[in-house]
Motif scaffolding. Structure first.
Motif, short mmCIF file in Angstrom:
data_model
loop_
_atom_site.label_atom_id
_atom_site.label_comp_id
_atom_site.label_asym_id
_atom_site.label_seq_id
_atom_site.Cartn_x
_atom_site.Cartn_y
_atom_site.Cartn_z
N GLY A 144 41.49 -0.29 -49.37
CA GLY A 144 40.32 0.47 -49.75
C GLY A 144 39.17 0.37 -48.77
O GLY A 144 39.22 -0.34 -47.78
N ILE A 145 38.14 1.13 -49.06
CA ILE A 145 36.91 1.14 -48.29
C ILE A 145 35.82 0.68 -49.24
O ILE A 145 35.68 1.20 -50.34
N LEU A 146 35.03 -0.30 -48.81
CA LEU A 146 33.96 -0.81 -49.66
C LEU A 146 32.84 0.22 -49.72
O LEU A 146 32.37 0.70 -48.69
N VAL A 147 32.45 0.59 -50.93
CA VAL A 147 31.39 1.57 -51.16
C VAL A 147 30.42 1.04 -52.20
O VAL A 147 30.77 0.22 -53.04
N ARG A 148 29.20 1.54 -52.09
CA ARG A 148 28.21 1.31 -53.15
C ARG A 148 28.22 2.58 -53.99
O ARG A 148 28.19 3.68 -53.45
N VAL A 149 28.28 2.41 -55.30
CA VAL A 149 28.37 3.54 -56.21
C VAL A 149 27.04 3.74 -56.92
O VAL A 149 26.43 2.79 -57.40
N PHE A 150 26.61 4.99 -56.94
CA PHE A 150 25.43 5.40 -57.68
C PHE A 150 25.89 6.40 -58.72
O PHE A 150 26.71 7.27 -58.42
N GLU A 151 25.39 6.29 -59.95
CA GLU A 151 25.78 7.22 -61.01
C GLU A 151 24.52 7.89 -61.56
O GLU A 151 23.56 7.22 -61.92
N THR A 152 24.56 9.21 -61.65
CA THR A 152 23.45 9.94 -62.24
C THR A 152 23.65 10.06 -63.74
O THR A 152 24.73 9.76 -64.26
N GLU A 153 22.63 10.51 -64.42
CA GLU A 153 22.71 10.64 -65.88
C GLU A 153 23.80 11.60 -66.33
O GLU A 153 24.34 11.44 -67.42
N ASP A 154 24.13 12.59 -65.51
CA ASP A 154 25.17 13.54 -65.89
C ASP A 154 26.59 13.05 -65.56
O ASP A 154 27.57 13.74 -65.76
N GLY A 155 26.69 11.80 -65.04
CA GLY A 155 27.99 11.20 -64.76
C GLY A 155 28.51 11.43 -63.36
O GLY A 155 29.60 10.97 -63.02
N THR A 156 27.74 12.10 -62.50
CA THR A 156 28.17 12.30 -61.12
C THR A 156 28.06 10.97 -60.37
O THR A 156 27.08 10.26 -60.48
N LEU A 157 29.10 10.66 -59.62
CA LEU A 157 29.15 9.44 -58.82
C LEU A 157 28.93 9.80 -57.35
O LEU A 157 29.53 10.74 -56.85
N THR A 158 28.08 9.05 -56.68
CA THR A 158 27.90 9.18 -55.24
C THR A 158 28.38 7.88 -54.62
O THR A 158 27.99 6.80 -55.06
N LEU A 159 29.24 7.99 -53.62
CA LEU A 159 29.82 6.82 -52.96
C LEU A 159 29.28 6.74 -51.54
O LEU A 159 29.40 7.70 -50.77
N MET A 160 28.68 5.62 -51.22
CA MET A 160 28.13 5.38 -49.88
C MET A 160 28.89 4.22 -49.25
O MET A 160 28.94 3.13 -49.83
N GLU A 161 29.49 4.46 -48.08
CA GLU A 161 30.23 3.41 -47.40
C GLU A 161 29.31 2.25 -47.05
O GLU A 161 28.17 2.44 -46.63
N VAL A 162 29.80 1.03 -47.22
CA VAL A 162 29.06 -0.18 -46.90
C VAL A 162 29.54 -0.64 -45.53
O VAL A 162 30.70 -1.02 -45.38
N PRO A 163 28.67 -0.59 -44.51
CA PRO A 163 29.09 -0.97 -43.16
C PRO A 163 29.58 -2.42 -43.09
O PRO A 163 28.93 -3.31 -43.60
N ASN A 164 30.71 -2.60 -42.46
CA ASN A 164 31.27 -3.94 -42.20
C ASN A 164 31.44 -4.80 -43.44
O ASN A 164 31.37 -6.02 -43.37
N GLY A 165 31.59 -4.18 -44.61
CA GLY A 165 31.81 -4.96 -45.81
C GLY A 165 30.61 -5.70 -46.33
O GLY A 165 30.72 -6.55 -47.19
N HIS A 166 29.41 -5.38 -45.83
CA HIS A 166 28.19 -6.06 -46.27
C HIS A 166 27.64 -5.35 -47.50
O HIS A 166 27.85 -4.17 -47.70
N GLY A 167 26.91 -6.08 -48.30
CA GLY A 167 26.22 -5.45 -49.41
C GLY A 167 26.52 -6.07 -50.75
O GLY A 167 25.70 -6.04 -51.63
N SER A 168 27.69 -6.63 -50.93
CA SER A 168 27.97 -7.27 -52.20
C SER A 168 27.16 -8.54 -52.33
O SER A 168 26.82 -9.18 -51.35
N VAL A 169 26.89 -8.88 -53.56
CA VAL A 169 26.15 -10.10 -53.81
C VAL A 169 27.08 -11.10 -54.47
O VAL A 169 28.08 -10.75 -55.07
N ASN A 170 26.75 -12.36 -54.35
CA ASN A 170 27.49 -13.41 -55.03
C ASN A 170 26.73 -13.80 -56.28
O ASN A 170 25.57 -14.17 -56.19
N ILE A 171 27.41 -13.72 -57.42
CA ILE A 171 26.79 -14.07 -58.69
C ILE A 171 27.68 -15.07 -59.40
O ILE A 171 28.88 -14.88 -59.47
#
Length: 104
Positions: free
Chosen positions: A72-99
């Motif tokens: 797969g390709i790591l993406v950040r997902v944004f969801e609008t109120e109408d359910g539309t998903l926008t996928l933005m590629e995360v460069p070099n796998g950065h962006g996730s957080v550790n929780i």
């Protein structure tokens, strides 16, 4: 246009959830791509609660197309109120957080 899945991985070995999506991908002349989509099937109450939890915790998913090797390709997902998903590629796998949280 086609189908893909959004997979939420807790680590390299544990995929907590997969969501089927209908996806449309476009690319410009320099190869930068953009993707939008919708859940392929209406999420039931339990699935919606799980989706909302994962989106709140960390909205980074792997987008995997059928026939791919599941990397797969790591993406950040944004969801609008109408359910539309926008996928933005995360460069070099950065962006996730550790929780860390206690499930007891």
């Amino acid at each position: 246009m086609g189908q893909a899945s959004l997979e939420w991985w807790a680590n390299r070995e544990i995929c907590l959830e997969k969501y089927g999506i209908d996806i449309t991908v476009t690319a410009d002349e320099v190869g930068t791509w953009q993707a939008t989509g919708r859940h392929a099937n209406l999420l039931d109450t339990t699935q919606r609660e799980g989706w909302d939890f994962l989106m709140e915790m960390d909205p980074h998913f792997a987008v995997v197309c059928p026939g791919e090797d599941n990397s797969g390709i790591l993406v950040r997902v944004f969801e609008t109120e109408d359910g539309t998903l926008t996928l933005m590629e995360v460069p070099n796998g950065h962006g996730s957080v550790n929780i860390t949280f206690d499930l007891t």
